[in-house]
Write a protein that holds these residues in place. Structure first.
Motif, PDB file in Angstrom:
ATOM      1  N   ASP B   1       0.832  -1.200   0.000  1.00 18.62           N
ATOM      2  CA  ASP B   1       0.000   0.000   0.000  1.00 18.62           C
ATOM      3  C   ASP B   1       0.871   1.257   0.000  1.00 18.62           C
ATOM      4  OD1 ASP B   1      -2.524  -1.380   2.228  1.00 18.62           O
ATOM      5  OD2 ASP B   1      -2.222  -1.536   0.071  1.00 18.62           O
ATOM      6  N   ALA B   2       0.433   2.263  -0.754  1.00 15.75           N
ATOM      7  CA  ALA B   2       1.136   3.529  -0.749  1.00 15.75           C
ATOM      8  C   ALA B   2       1.083   4.108   0.650  1.00 15.75           C
ATOM      9  CB  ALA B   2       0.500   4.481  -1.752  1.00 15.75           C
ATOM     10  N   GLY B   3       2.190   4.771   1.070  1.00 17.38           N
ATOM     11  CA  GLY B   3       2.257   5.312   2.409  1.00 17.38           C
ATOM     12  C   GLY B   3       1.552   6.644   2.527  1.00 17.38           C
ATOM     13  N   ILE B   4       0.253   6.578   2.750  1.00 11.31           N
ATOM     14  CA  ILE B   4      -0.530   7.799   2.935  1.00 11.31           C
ATOM     15  C   ILE B   4      -1.331   7.669   4.224  1.00 11.31           C
ATOM     16  CG2 ILE B   4      -2.170   9.397   1.882  1.00 11.31           C
ATOM     17  CD1 ILE B   4      -1.872   7.836  -0.709  1.00 11.31           C
ATOM     18  N   THR B   5      -1.193   8.645   5.075  1.00 12.55           N
ATOM     19  CA  THR B   5      -2.006   8.677   6.288  1.00 12.55           C
ATOM     20  C   THR B   5      -2.758   9.992   6.350  1.00 12.55           C
ATOM     21  OG1 THR B   5      -0.134   9.524   7.562  1.00 12.55           O
ATOM     22  CG2 THR B   5      -0.477   7.142   7.576  1.00 12.55           C
ATOM     23  N   GLN B   6      -3.912   9.929   6.972  1.00 11.00           N
ATOM     24  CA  GLN B   6      -4.728  11.113   7.164  1.00 11.00           C
ATOM     25  C   GLN B   6      -5.053  11.241   8.643  1.00 11.00           C
ATOM     26  OE1 GLN B   6      -7.329  10.301   3.163  1.00 11.00           O
ATOM     27  NE2 GLN B   6      -8.013  11.979   4.455  1.00 11.00           N
ATOM     28  N   SER B   7      -5.035  12.475   9.118  1.00 10.05           N
ATOM     29  CA  SER B   7      -5.392  12.690  10.516  1.00 10.05           C
ATOM     30  C   SER B   7      -6.180  13.987  10.668  1.00 10.05           C
ATOM     31  CB  SER B   7      -4.124  12.740  11.386  1.00 10.05           C
ATOM     32  OG  SER B   7      -3.259  13.768  10.946  1.00 10.05           O
ATOM     33  N   PRO B   8      -7.178  13.991  11.538  1.00  9.85           N
ATOM     34  CA  PRO B   8      -7.688  12.826  12.254  1.00  9.85           C
ATOM     35  C   PRO B   8      -8.491  11.929  11.324  1.00  9.85           C
ATOM     36  CG  PRO B   8      -9.106  14.701  12.651  1.00  9.85           C
ATOM     37  CD  PRO B   8      -7.967  15.220  11.815  1.00  9.85           C
ATOM     38  N   ARG B   9      -8.878  10.771  11.751  1.00 13.62           N
ATOM     39  CA  ARG B   9      -9.709   9.898  10.938  1.00 13.62           C
ATOM     40  C   ARG B   9     -11.196  10.227  11.110  1.00 13.62           C
ATOM     41  NH1 ARG B   9      -8.277   5.083   9.253  1.00 13.62           N
ATOM     42  NH2 ARG B   9     -10.175   5.403   8.026  1.00 13.62           N
ATOM     43  N   HIS B  10     -11.517  10.745  12.269  1.00 14.47           N
ATOM     44  CA  HIS B  10     -12.892  11.162  12.544  1.00 14.47           C
ATOM     45  C   HIS B  10     -12.841  12.462  13.327  1.00 14.47           C
ATOM     46  CE1 HIS B  10     -14.503   7.152  11.478  1.00 14.47           C
ATOM     47  NE2 HIS B  10     -13.394   6.718  12.024  1.00 14.47           N
ATOM     48  N   LYS B  11     -13.760  13.361  13.004  1.00 11.81           N
ATOM     49  CA  LYS B  11     -13.826  14.608  13.760  1.00 11.81           C
ATOM     50  C   LYS B  11     -15.252  15.127  13.752  1.00 11.81           C
ATOM     51  CE  LYS B  11     -11.689  19.084  14.563  1.00 11.81           C
ATOM     52  NZ  LYS B  11     -11.300  18.702  15.941  1.00 11.81           N
ATOM     53  N   VAL B  12     -15.693  15.564  14.921  1.00 10.94           N
ATOM     54  CA  VAL B  12     -16.974  16.240  15.064  1.00 10.94           C
ATOM     55  C   VAL B  12     -16.680  17.637  15.574  1.00 10.94           C
ATOM     56  CG1 VAL B  12     -19.219  16.235  16.176  1.00 10.94           C
ATOM     57  CG2 VAL B  12     -18.136  14.064  15.587  1.00 10.94           C
ATOM     58  N   THR B  13     -17.233  18.626  14.905  1.00 13.87           N
ATOM     59  CA  THR B  13     -16.976  19.997  15.295  1.00 13.87           C
ATOM     60  C   THR B  13     -18.256  20.807  15.172  1.00 13.87           C
ATOM     61  OG1 THR B  13     -15.452  21.864  14.969  1.00 13.87           O
ATOM     62  CG2 THR B  13     -16.350  20.823  12.993  1.00 13.87           C
ATOM     63  N   GLU B  14     -18.186  22.049  15.591  1.00  9.07           N
ATOM     64  CA  GLU B  14     -19.374  22.899  15.544  1.00  9.07           C
ATOM     65  C   GLU B  14     -19.250  23.950  14.455  1.00  9.07           C
ATOM     66  OE1 GLU B  14     -20.707  22.558  20.245  1.00  9.07           O
ATOM     67  OE2 GLU B  14     -20.028  24.490  19.424  1.00  9.07           O
ATOM     68  N   THR B  15     -20.369  24.389  13.970  1.00  5.29           N
ATOM     69  CA  THR B  15     -20.401  25.435  12.944  1.00  5.29           C
ATOM     70  C   THR B  15     -19.610  26.645  13.399  1.00  5.29           C
ATOM     71  OG1 THR B  15     -22.560  24.689  12.148  1.00  5.29           O
ATOM     72  CG2 THR B  15     -21.909  26.944  11.622  1.00  5.29           C
ATOM     73  N   GLY B  16     -18.784  27.178  12.484  1.00  4.12           N
ATOM     74  CA  GLY B  16     -18.003  28.367  12.781  1.00  4.12           C
ATOM     75  C   GLY B  16     -16.610  28.081  13.314  1.00  4.12           C
ATOM     76  N   THR B  17     -16.335  26.831  13.608  1.00  6.46           N
ATOM     77  CA  THR B  17     -15.034  26.452  14.164  1.00  6.46           C
ATOM     78  C   THR B  17     -14.044  26.207  13.024  1.00  6.46           C
ATOM     79  OG1 THR B  17     -16.138  25.385  16.021  1.00  6.46           O
ATOM     80  CG2 THR B  17     -13.847  24.792  15.616  1.00  6.46           C
TER      81      THR B  17
END
Lengths: 116, 115
Positions: B1-17
């Motif tokens: 697999d190509a070495g690609i990572t993403q962070s964060p994997r999950h995020k919950v935030t509020e409008t305007g942030t």
């Protein structure tokens, strides 16, 4: 502008039956075409690609696609599907601009559901 | 697999942030891309980069900015998140195109929810 149309949003099929996922693209001088597969909760993986040469391209897991310039199509086929082929499939065309730069334009996807 | 990572994997935030998503590669590929995936829309290109500090807009760039200060990192920023930016975000990389396009390799995705 380049565009891609996947004619079916969902394709249900029984195991061991043949399947065809349809893809049409807008015409352009140079055409590079791709099929990607996305298994649940994963990123996309390249399934096969057409860059030049033989119009029939094959993947290692039994899928094939045929580039048809006159019909501007790149349909994906498999003669006998397995449960493990259940996934979403995306057709994409490489849109070039300004020399060698370009980007992939994706279709909206076709969800293949293989039932036992 | 190509070495690609993403962070964060999950995020919950509020409008305007403000929100920043990171894509990191270990392949030393020149090109990097940010896409968003929404039901019924497939993948749509947000921004892409063709080298360090060289970026350009994609199809759906409004409300997003990017930065690439190193070959290996490509950051996507939502200056003020809105509910319409709730989506799954994918990073992709590819090598120089040459005589034709090379394969794009995709990261695992980041699921962003804006409340």
């Amino acid at each position: 502008a380049q565009s891609v149309t996947q004619l079916d949003s969902q394709v249900p099929v029984f195991e061991e039956a043949p399947v065809e996922l349809r893809c049409n693209y807008s015409s352009s001088v140079s055409v590079y075409l791709f099929w990607y597969v996305q298994y649940p909760n994963q990123g996309l993986q390249l399934l096969l690609k057409y860059l030049s040469g033989s119009t029939l391209v094959e993947s290692i897991n039994g899928f094939e696609a045929e580039f048809n310039k006159s019909q501007t199509s790149f349909h994906l086929r498999k003669p006998s599907v397995h449960i493990s082929d259940t996934a979403e499939y995306f057709c994409a065309v490489f849109a070039t601009y300004g020399g060698s730069q370009g980007n992939l334009i994706f279709g909206k996807g076709t969800k293949l559901s293989v039932k036992p | 697999d190509a070495g690609i990572t993403q962070s964060p994997r999950h995020k919950v935030t509020e409008t305007g942030t403000p929100v920043t998503l990171r894509c990191h590669q270990t392949e030393n590929h020149r090109y990097m891309y940010w896409y968003r995936q929404d039901p019924g829309h497939g993948l749509r290109l947000i921004h892409y980069s063709y080298g360090v500090k060289d970026t350009d807009k994609g199809e759906v760039s409004d409300g997003y900015s990017v930065s690439r200060s190193k070959t290996e990192d490509f950051l996507l920023t939502l200056e003020s998140a809105t509910s319409s930016q709730t989506s799954v975000y994918f990073c992709a990389i590819s090598e120089s195109i040459g005589s034709g396009p090379n394969e794009q390799f995709f990261g695992p995705g980041t699921r962003l929810t804006v409340l």
